[in-house]
Design an enzyme around this catalytic site. Structure first.
Site, PDB file in Angstrom:
ATOM      1  N   GLU A  64      64.488  11.567 -51.006  1.00 17.65           N
ATOM      2  CA  GLU A  64      63.846  11.491 -52.173  1.00 17.65           C
ATOM      3  C   GLU A  64      62.494   9.594 -51.723  1.00 17.65           C
ATOM      4  O   GLU A  64      63.377   8.463 -51.058  1.00 17.65           O
ATOM      5  CB  GLU A  64      64.090  10.223 -53.941  1.00 17.65           C
ATOM      6  N   LYS A  95      74.043  16.451 -59.920  1.00 16.51           N
ATOM      7  CA  LYS A  95      73.658  15.701 -58.827  1.00 16.51           C
ATOM      8  C   LYS A  95      74.655  14.415 -58.460  1.00 16.51           C
ATOM      9  O   LYS A  95      74.520  13.784 -60.222  1.00 16.51           O
ATOM     10  CB  LYS A  95      72.470  15.895 -58.781  1.00 16.51           C
ATOM     11  N   ASP A 105      72.768  15.134 -63.822  1.00 15.73           N
ATOM     12  CA  ASP A 105      72.207  14.254 -63.268  1.00 15.73           C
ATOM     13  C   ASP A 105      73.559  13.100 -63.940  1.00 15.73           C
ATOM     14  O   ASP A 105      73.275  12.723 -65.027  1.00 15.73           O
ATOM     15  CB  ASP A 105      70.995  13.666 -63.250  1.00 15.73           C
ATOM     16  N   ASP A 114      68.763  11.664 -64.869  1.00 17.00           N
ATOM     17  CA  ASP A 114      68.884  10.248 -65.605  1.00 17.00           C
ATOM     18  C   ASP A 114      67.640   9.544 -65.410  1.00 17.00           C
ATOM     19  O   ASP A 114      67.795   8.120 -66.631  1.00 17.00           O
ATOM     20  CB  ASP A 114      70.012   9.666 -64.871  1.00 17.00           C
ATOM     21  N   SER A 115      66.435   9.926 -65.097  1.00 19.61           N
ATOM     22  CA  SER A 115      64.941   9.320 -65.907  1.00 19.61           C
ATOM     23  C   SER A 115      64.659   9.645 -66.796  1.00 19.61           C
ATOM     24  O   SER A 115      63.842   8.659 -67.401  1.00 19.61           O
ATOM     25  CB  SER A 115      64.200   9.983 -64.598  1.00 19.61           C
ATOM     26  N   GLU A 162      73.894  10.541 -56.697  1.00 21.14           N
ATOM     27  CA  GLU A 162      73.256  10.083 -55.373  1.00 21.14           C
ATOM     28  C   GLU A 162      73.975   9.075 -54.394  1.00 21.14           C
ATOM     29  O   GLU A 162      75.233   8.340 -54.696  1.00 21.14           O
ATOM     30  CB  GLU A 162      72.336   8.152 -56.523  1.00 21.14           C
TER      31      GLU A 162
HETATM   32  O1  KIV Z   1      66.640  10.998 -62.931  1.00 22.90           O
HETATM   33  C1  KIV Z   1      65.662  11.837 -62.189  1.00 22.90           C
HETATM   34  O2  KIV Z   1      64.929  12.390 -62.497  1.00 22.90           O
HETATM   35  C2  KIV Z   1      66.012  11.901 -60.451  1.00 22.90           C
HETATM   36  C3  KIV Z   1      65.047  12.158 -59.974  1.00 22.90           C
HETATM   37  C4  KIV Z   1      64.264  10.501 -60.136  1.00 22.90           C
HETATM   38  C5  KIV Z   1      64.905  12.575 -58.415  1.00 22.90           C
HETATM   39  O3  KIV Z   1      66.803  12.161 -60.046  1.00 22.90           O
END
Ligand code: KIV
Length: 285
Positions: A185, A116, A86, A47-48, A118
């Site tokens: 992280e 994934k 994500d 989600d970056s 968080e």
């Molecule tokens: O979204 C992403 O790229 C991530 C990384 C910061 C671990 O979750």
């Protein structure tokens, strides 16, 4: 490079053999093609992308629909690489049911291999629910950008004994819940290293030192494309921002000076058509 797609059991085997696992984010078709060609073993459609692709201040505004579109492109580009979707903010916070519905979308609509999410102890029921749906889950603890408001900004975690204990408790809870892998992280290497040795599942570092079973970086940092800020843990392997800007500046100059395009960049009339074309022009004069 023709490579075989590695799956979860391969990552467990690599952990046991002490072979490091490589993981990088990608958000689009060409970059994912490059990652696969480079021999990357896993790709995260993080989600970056909110910051790296859309120019948001953080990851919170990112939607499921945006993630799905980018995952689809990446999965098409890298069919022989393990792809992780994500889960964006809001896609799993409300209920276990919402978490399963959205995790399912990642697999059905975008063809990813795992999701994934968080959080540690506070998302254990979500992790279990997604696992019960038969989906591979990767936990993400330490600095969790989606909840940066609660943890005092984009700050390293686990730097005091009390904070390290919380990170370790999160890691243990995630493994006990059945998650297949874990990302840590921005945590001191001694804390992340301890977690990697303590857990049987593969543990990845992003800013958590070399002792983990694998490494993750954000592609836009690695290639020097994201210029807003650079976290301490990033190593820039290229300066793509400079390469692109230099190329674009040269194009601007050449168009202004009429040194581009040249004859070499033009399509010419088919032989024998030239005289006819001159007549055609005359008709309009
Ligand atoms: O979204 C992403 O790229 C991530 C990384 C910061 C671990 O979750």
């Amino acid at each position: 490079m023709n490579k075989k797609k590695l799956m979860v059991h391969d990552f467990f085997r690599m952990k046991q053999a002490g072979e490091k696992i490589t993981w990088l984010t990608s958000y689009d078709y060409p970059t994912a093609q490059f990652a696969e060609a480079a021999g990357m073993e896993m790709i995260l459609v993080g989600d970056s992308l909110g910051m790296c692709v859309y120019g948001y201040d953080g990851t919170v505004p990112v939607t499921m629909d945006q993630c799905i579109v980018h995952c689809e492109a990446v999965a098409r580009a890298a069919p022989n690489t393990f792809i992780v979707g994500d889960m964006p903010f809001g896609s799993y916070q409300v209920s276990d049911e919402a978490a399963v519905i959205n995790a399912t979308r990642f697999l059905k609509e975008a063809g990813v291999d795992a999701v994934k999410l968080e959080g540690g102890t506070r998302v254990i029921t979500r992790i279990k629910a997604i696992l019960d749906a038969g989906i591979v889950v990767i936990g993400h603890i330490g600095l969790t950008p989606q909840s940066s408001g609660q943890i005092g900004g984009h700050k390293a975690q686990g730097r005091t004994v009390a904070s390290a204990r919380l990170v370790i408790e999160d890691a243990l809870a995630i493994e006990a819940a059945g998650a297949q892998m874990l990302l840590v992280e921005a945590v001191p290497p001694e804390v992340a290293g301890f977690i990697a040795r303590k857990l049987t599942i593969p543990v990845f570092s992003i800013g958590a030192g070399a002792e983990c079973d694998g490494q993750l970086l954000i592609v836009s940092d690695l290639i020097g494309q994201f210029t807003a800020f650079t976290p301490k843990f990033v190593k820039k392997y290229a300066n793509v921002a400079e390469v692109i800007t230099t190329a674009m500046r040269a194009y601007v100059n050449e168009v202004k000076n009429v040194t581009f395009p040249t004859d070499a960049h033009c399509y010419h009339m088919i032989k024998g058509e030239e005289d006819g074309f001159k007549k055609l022009v005359k008709e309009y004069e």
